[in-house]
Design a protein around this motif. Sequence first.
Motif, PDB file in Angstrom:
ATOM      1  N   ASN A   8       6.461  -0.479  -3.984  1.00 35.37           N
ATOM      2  CA  ASN A   8       5.014  -0.306  -4.090  1.00 35.37           C
ATOM      3  C   ASN A   8       4.762   0.526  -5.345  1.00 35.37           C
ATOM      4  OD1 ASN A   8       2.279  -0.460  -3.128  1.00 35.37           O
ATOM      5  ND2 ASN A   8       2.457   1.688  -2.546  1.00 35.37           N
ATOM      6  N   THR A  32      -3.043   7.800  -1.493  1.00 37.59           N
ATOM      7  CA  THR A  32      -1.991   6.836  -1.241  1.00 37.59           C
ATOM      8  C   THR A  32      -2.586   5.652  -0.516  1.00 37.59           C
ATOM      9  OG1 THR A  32      -1.424   7.889   0.855  1.00 37.59           O
ATOM     10  CG2 THR A  32      -0.157   8.558  -1.083  1.00 37.59           C
ATOM     11  N   PRO A  35       1.456   0.710   2.016  1.00 41.20           N
ATOM     12  CA  PRO A  35       1.811  -0.682   1.695  1.00 41.20           C
ATOM     13  C   PRO A  35       2.094  -1.490   2.963  1.00 41.20           C
ATOM     14  CG  PRO A  35       3.657   0.764   1.222  1.00 41.20           C
ATOM     15  CD  PRO A  35       2.513   1.644   1.660  1.00 41.20           C
ATOM     16  N   CYS A  54      12.058   0.122   1.598  1.00 43.47           N
ATOM     17  CA  CYS A  54      10.774   0.194   0.902  1.00 43.47           C
ATOM     18  C   CYS A  54      10.757   1.448   0.046  1.00 43.47           C
ATOM     19  CB  CYS A  54       9.623   0.245   1.894  1.00 43.47           C
ATOM     20  SG  CYS A  54       9.346  -1.296   2.769  1.00 43.47           S
ATOM     21  N   ASP A  56       8.093   3.538  -2.048  1.00 46.43           N
ATOM     22  CA  ASP A  56       6.687   3.752  -2.367  1.00 46.43           C
ATOM     23  C   ASP A  56       6.618   4.753  -3.515  1.00 46.43           C
ATOM     24  OD1 ASP A  56       3.983   4.224  -2.489  1.00 46.43           O
ATOM     25  OD2 ASP A  56       3.731   4.431  -0.318  1.00 46.43           O
ATOM     26  N   GLU A  58       4.212   5.814  -5.149  1.00 43.57           N
ATOM     27  CA  GLU A  58       3.097   6.758  -5.088  1.00 43.57           C
ATOM     28  C   GLU A  58       3.530   8.023  -4.354  1.00 43.57           C
ATOM     29  OE1 GLU A  58      -0.274   8.433  -5.986  1.00 43.57           O
ATOM     30  OE2 GLU A  58       0.061   6.362  -6.584  1.00 43.57           O
TER      31      GLU A  58
END
Length: 115
Positions: A8, A32, A35, A54, A56, A58
Amino acid sequence: MKKILLINPPYTTFFDSKHFSISRPNKDGITTSIPHGLACLAGFLRGKNIAVRCLDLEVIPMSLEGILDLIKSENYEIVGFTSTTPLISTAIKIAQYLKENTSSILVLGGVHASA
């Protein structure tokens, strides 16, 4: 077994604190976006016994070199990116860098890619 990394890209490379100061006056302007699409995809893949992670960006900021090091150290064969419209240029920038520096298969998904 194939290993998949889902990324993400960070929103803060597109948005800044001015975008959030009105709706979040007591916050520093950092936001945020969970996702959900990547989480659903990861759940499906795990249900098929496929190793998936995953990332992320951010929440866990990482340089292009850091992403590349992670891919190489964990031997990810497939790297997927989500791409909402605000994230598309960042997703492409990351994908171009990885295309030049790794042999992983790169996949772009999300609403921008679908549109």
